[in-house]
Motif scaffolding. Structure first.
Motif, PDB file in Angstrom:
ATOM      1  N   ILE A   1       0.838  -1.205   0.000  1.00  0.00           N
ATOM      2  CA  ILE A   1       0.000   0.000   0.000  1.00  0.00           C
ATOM      3  C   ILE A   1       0.867   1.247   0.000  1.00  0.00           C
ATOM      4  O   ILE A   1       0.581   2.245  -0.697  1.00  0.00           O
ATOM      5  CB  ILE A   1      -0.958  -0.026   1.210  1.00  0.00           C
ATOM      6  CG1 ILE A   1      -2.044  -1.091   1.018  1.00  0.00           C
ATOM      7  CG2 ILE A   1      -1.611   1.339   1.417  1.00  0.00           C
ATOM      8  CD1 ILE A   1      -2.956  -1.247   2.211  1.00  0.00           C
ATOM      9  N   GLY A   2       1.939   1.224   0.770  1.00  0.00           N
ATOM     10  CA  GLY A   2       2.830   2.378   0.782  1.00  0.00           C
ATOM     11  C   GLY A   2       3.464   2.639  -0.577  1.00  0.00           C
ATOM     12  O   GLY A   2       3.570   3.804  -1.010  1.00  0.00           O
ATOM     13  N   ARG A   3       3.873   1.590  -1.298  1.00  0.00           N
ATOM     14  CA  ARG A   3       4.459   1.769  -2.634  1.00  0.00           C
ATOM     15  C   ARG A   3       3.424   2.291  -3.624  1.00  0.00           C
ATOM     16  O   ARG A   3       3.726   3.178  -4.458  1.00  0.00           O
ATOM     17  CB  ARG A   3       5.040   0.436  -3.122  1.00  0.00           C
ATOM     18  CG  ARG A   3       6.221  -0.063  -2.282  1.00  0.00           C
ATOM     19  CD  ARG A   3       7.449   0.809  -2.502  1.00  0.00           C
ATOM     20  NE  ARG A   3       8.595   0.362  -1.704  1.00  0.00           N
ATOM     21  CZ  ARG A   3       9.459  -0.570  -2.077  1.00  0.00           C
ATOM     22  NH1 ARG A   3       9.302  -1.177  -3.239  1.00  0.00           N
ATOM     23  NH2 ARG A   3      10.476  -0.898  -1.300  1.00  0.00           N
ATOM     24  N   LEU A   4       2.205   1.732  -3.566  1.00  0.00           N
ATOM     25  CA  LEU A   4       1.170   2.187  -4.491  1.00  0.00           C
ATOM     26  C   LEU A   4       0.789   3.638  -4.230  1.00  0.00           C
ATOM     27  O   LEU A   4       0.571   4.426  -5.174  1.00  0.00           O
ATOM     28  CB  LEU A   4      -0.069   1.292  -4.370  1.00  0.00           C
ATOM     29  CG  LEU A   4       0.103  -0.176  -4.790  1.00  0.00           C
ATOM     30  CD1 LEU A   4      -1.176  -0.964  -4.541  1.00  0.00           C
ATOM     31  CD2 LEU A   4       0.503  -0.276  -6.263  1.00  0.00           C
ATOM     32  N   THR A   5       0.705   4.005  -2.973  1.00  0.00           N
ATOM     33  CA  THR A   5       0.384   5.393  -2.643  1.00  0.00           C
ATOM     34  C   THR A   5       1.497   6.334  -3.095  1.00  0.00           C
ATOM     35  O   THR A   5       1.243   7.447  -3.614  1.00  0.00           O
ATOM     36  CB  THR A   5       0.151   5.525  -1.127  1.00  0.00           C
ATOM     37  OG1 THR A   5      -0.868   4.613  -0.719  1.00  0.00           O
ATOM     38  CG2 THR A   5      -0.276   6.936  -0.768  1.00  0.00           C
ATOM     39  N   SER A   6       2.738   5.907  -2.926  1.00  0.00           N
ATOM     40  CA  SER A   6       3.858   6.734  -3.368  1.00  0.00           C
ATOM     41  C   SER A   6       3.857   6.897  -4.887  1.00  0.00           C
ATOM     42  O   SER A   6       4.106   7.998  -5.413  1.00  0.00           O
ATOM     43  CB  SER A   6       5.175   6.106  -2.905  1.00  0.00           C
ATOM     44  OG  SER A   6       6.283   6.862  -3.347  1.00  0.00           O
ATOM     45  N   PHE A   7       3.532   5.824  -5.629  1.00  0.00           N
ATOM     46  CA  PHE A   7       3.476   5.927  -7.102  1.00  0.00           C
ATOM     47  C   PHE A   7       2.328   6.821  -7.540  1.00  0.00           C
ATOM     48  O   PHE A   7       2.451   7.584  -8.520  1.00  0.00           O
ATOM     49  CB  PHE A   7       3.323   4.529  -7.702  1.00  0.00           C
ATOM     50  CG  PHE A   7       3.274   4.513  -9.197  1.00  0.00           C
ATOM     51  CD1 PHE A   7       4.442   4.623  -9.951  1.00  0.00           C
ATOM     52  CD2 PHE A   7       2.056   4.410  -9.865  1.00  0.00           C
ATOM     53  CE1 PHE A   7       4.389   4.622 -11.333  1.00  0.00           C
ATOM     54  CE2 PHE A   7       2.009   4.405 -11.240  1.00  0.00           C
ATOM     55  CZ  PHE A   7       3.179   4.510 -11.981  1.00  0.00           C
ATOM     56  N   ARG A   8       1.211   6.744  -6.837  1.00  0.00           N
ATOM     57  CA  ARG A   8       0.069   7.594  -7.190  1.00  0.00           C
ATOM     58  C   ARG A   8       0.385   9.061  -6.939  1.00  0.00           C
ATOM     59  O   ARG A   8      -0.146   9.957  -7.616  1.00  0.00           O
ATOM     60  CB  ARG A   8      -1.154   7.174  -6.378  1.00  0.00           C
ATOM     61  CG  ARG A   8      -2.450   7.833  -6.786  1.00  0.00           C
ATOM     62  CD  ARG A   8      -3.620   7.305  -5.987  1.00  0.00           C
ATOM     63  NE  ARG A   8      -3.423   7.496  -4.542  1.00  0.00           N
ATOM     64  CZ  ARG A   8      -4.315   7.137  -3.620  1.00  0.00           C
ATOM     65  NH1 ARG A   8      -5.448   6.543  -3.984  1.00  0.00           N
ATOM     66  NH2 ARG A   8      -4.075   7.346  -2.338  1.00  0.00           N
TER      67      ARG A   8
ATOM     68  N   ASN B   1       5.812   9.410  -7.547  1.00  0.00           N
ATOM     69  CA  ASN B   1       7.129   8.830  -7.354  1.00  0.00           C
ATOM     70  C   ASN B   1       7.371   7.779  -8.431  1.00  0.00           C
ATOM     71  O   ASN B   1       6.728   6.725  -8.449  1.00  0.00           O
ATOM     72  CB  ASN B   1       7.235   8.201  -5.954  1.00  0.00           C
ATOM     73  CG  ASN B   1       8.644   7.756  -5.621  1.00  0.00           C
ATOM     74  OD1 ASN B   1       9.532   7.770  -6.465  1.00  0.00           O
ATOM     75  ND2 ASN B   1       8.840   7.367  -4.374  1.00  0.00           N
ATOM     76  N   ASN B   2       8.290   8.040  -9.360  1.00  0.00           N
ATOM     77  CA  ASN B   2       8.565   7.143 -10.489  1.00  0.00           C
ATOM     78  C   ASN B   2       9.935   6.480 -10.382  1.00  0.00           C
ATOM     79  O   ASN B   2      10.572   6.194 -11.402  1.00  0.00           O
ATOM     80  CB  ASN B   2       8.468   7.911 -11.813  1.00  0.00           C
ATOM     81  CG  ASN B   2       7.060   8.410 -12.086  1.00  0.00           C
ATOM     82  OD1 ASN B   2       6.088   7.735 -11.748  1.00  0.00           O
ATOM     83  ND2 ASN B   2       6.947   9.602 -12.680  1.00  0.00           N
ATOM     84  N   ARG B   3      10.382   6.222  -9.171  1.00  0.00           N
ATOM     85  CA  ARG B   3      11.657   5.533  -9.015  1.00  0.00           C
ATOM     86  C   ARG B   3      11.548   4.096  -9.529  1.00  0.00           C
ATOM     87  O   ARG B   3      10.481   3.488  -9.490  1.00  0.00           O
ATOM     88  CB  ARG B   3      12.079   5.533  -7.559  1.00  0.00           C
ATOM     89  CG  ARG B   3      12.419   6.929  -7.031  1.00  0.00           C
ATOM     90  CD  ARG B   3      12.874   6.863  -5.587  1.00  0.00           C
ATOM     91  NE  ARG B   3      13.253   8.177  -5.089  1.00  0.00           N
ATOM     92  CZ  ARG B   3      13.662   8.420  -3.848  1.00  0.00           C
ATOM     93  NH1 ARG B   3      13.746   7.400  -2.986  1.00  0.00           N
ATOM     94  NH2 ARG B   3      13.975   9.645  -3.480  1.00  0.00           N
ATOM     95  N   PRO B   4      12.657   3.551 -10.024  1.00  0.00           N
ATOM     96  CA  PRO B   4      12.599   2.201 -10.607  1.00  0.00           C
ATOM     97  C   PRO B   4      12.073   1.151  -9.630  1.00  0.00           C
ATOM     98  O   PRO B   4      11.317   0.259 -10.024  1.00  0.00           O
ATOM     99  CB  PRO B   4      14.045   1.923 -11.013  1.00  0.00           C
ATOM    100  CG  PRO B   4      14.648   3.278 -11.201  1.00  0.00           C
ATOM    101  CD  PRO B   4      13.987   4.169 -10.202  1.00  0.00           C
TER     102      PRO B   4
END
Length: 400
Positions: free
Chosen positions: A198-205, A208-211
């Motif tokens: 959830i934290g990664r998905l929220t960051s991408f939304r 955040n476009n880090r690899p």
């Protein structure tokens, strides 16, 4: 069976279900062999026939005594293999007994190892009863209850070493560790993984476009027709996050439901109340709070208890003391108490003597006469050794 047991044991509260469970345990664990079970069956049939022929007549004490003795004095049958094994280890047991007694005499009570629970088997019972002839010399030289306790504890340690039971280093544990079920650990791992996702998905939304973040998002949508370049990817991310949150809530509810069910089961009167009433009431009083507030100052605590216990206080009693004294004048004095080995044998059936569970005290039958004599001396002198009066007190601060 329950009625017959109630006649033999008047002071042991037991239910029909508990007796049936005990019978099933005895049959599964093979405590008695076929010959012993057949002897018990014959005795039960004989006793039931006697009760049936007696009718409504009141049984005499002389008629009941032989039946009780027959039930308690059944011969213990030991295989020849066990006899050979114990006789072969007799000298080894004698040396280990002497070594263990010397060790326990020099170790303080709080540092003695905790005796483990011994599995019930003929082999273990034979090993446990073997030190009885060897203990006579040590018990005759025992001067008080403290020495008797150290001798018996050393004998128990020696028997554990012969059997192969593991002895932990520390005897007294401050807190028992509870085993967590495997399925609960697995669910907790799933919850931790879902929260990290959830934290990664929220960051991408949030842009955040880090690899590493992009790689995690693609793995989250693997197996679907969703691409990160779609125009509605933000909506898809929100739906995926909501789905994970619902799963976390369902998993957490499952764990809470299990914890609540376990708490109710442990507080069941037939489970918890009969085994440990003090612990049950303590768990109902208030939840345990660890580290919620700083503990009291050590100097203040010492000063408080010193004022309560060390400083003499003169009390002025009221007129009620004269009323109590007049009522006490009509009370007949109690007869002198004589402690017999039979009293000790009856007391150790369910008692504990400073870490020596009744299993060992019942096995070391030669100590009953010594304990009876030494307890009689302590009763006449109105004094017990410090071994029976030392304990660990935990101060539980209320509120702040």
């Amino acid at each position: 069976m329950h009625c017959f047991f109630a006649e033999l044991e008047l002071f042991i509260p037991v239910t029909e279900q508990n007796l049936a469970d005990r019978v099933r345990y005895i049959m599964r664990s093979k405590i008695f062999d076929d010959a012993e079970l057949e002897q018990l069956r014959r005795y039960a049939i004989l006793s039931s026939n006697e009760l049936a022929t007696a009718g409504d007549a009141a049984p005499q004490a002389t008629d009941q005594l032989p039946r009780v003795e027959a039930a308690t004095d059944l011969p213990v049958m030991v295989d020849s293999d066990d006899d050979e094994m114990v006789s072969h280890e007799l000298e080894q047991m004698r040396s280990k007994l002497e070594e263990a007694i010397l060790e326990t005499r020099s170790v303080p009570l709080e540092n003695q190892p905790r005796l483990p629970r011994i599995p019930l088997s003929k082999r273990n019972r034979t090993v446990m009863r073997a030190p009885n002839p060897m203990l006579v010399t040590y018990l005759e030289a025992s001067r008080d209850l403290c020495e008797t306790e150290s001798v018996l504890f050393g004998a128990a340690v020696a028997a554990c070493r012969i059997i192969g039971a593991k002895l932990p280093m520390a005897r007294r544990a401050t807190k028992q560790s509870s085993a967590i079920p495997v399925w609960r650990k697995r669910i907790e791992d799933r919850i931790a993984t879902a929260r990290a996702l959830i934290g990664r998905l929220t960051s991408f939304r949030s842009g955040n476009n880090r690899p590493r973040v992009v790689r995690t998002v693609r793995m989250a949508f693997s197996g679907t027709n969703i691409s990160l370049s779609q125009p509605d990817i933000t909506q898809k991310l929100t739906e995926r996050i909501d789905d994970l949150k619902q799963k976390i809530a369902a998993w957490g509810k499952r764990i809470r439901r299990f914890s609540e069910r376990s708490r109710r089961f442990n507080q069941n009167p037939h489970q918890f109340f009969h085994s440990d009433q003090k612990r049950l009431y303590k768990s109902l009083e208030r939840p345990e709070v660890c580290g919620a507030s700083p503990g009291p100052d050590q100097a203040d605590t010492v000063a408080l208890w010193r004022g309560l216990w060390s400083e003499p206080v003169n009390h002025s009693e009221g007129p009620w003391l004269e009323v109590v004294a007049s009522q006490r004048a009509s009370v007949m004095p109690m007869n002198l108490v004589t402690i017999t080995p039979e009293d000790v044998a009856e007391a150790v059936r369910r008692g504990i003597l400073d870490g020596l569970h009744h299993y060992w005290l019942k096995g070391f039958v030669v100590c009953h006469a010594v304990l009876a004599r030494q307890f009689q001396v302590a009763l006449n002198q109105k004094s017990l050794p410090s071994l029976f009066t030392i304990g660990i007190t935990h101060l539980a601060p209320k509120y702040q």
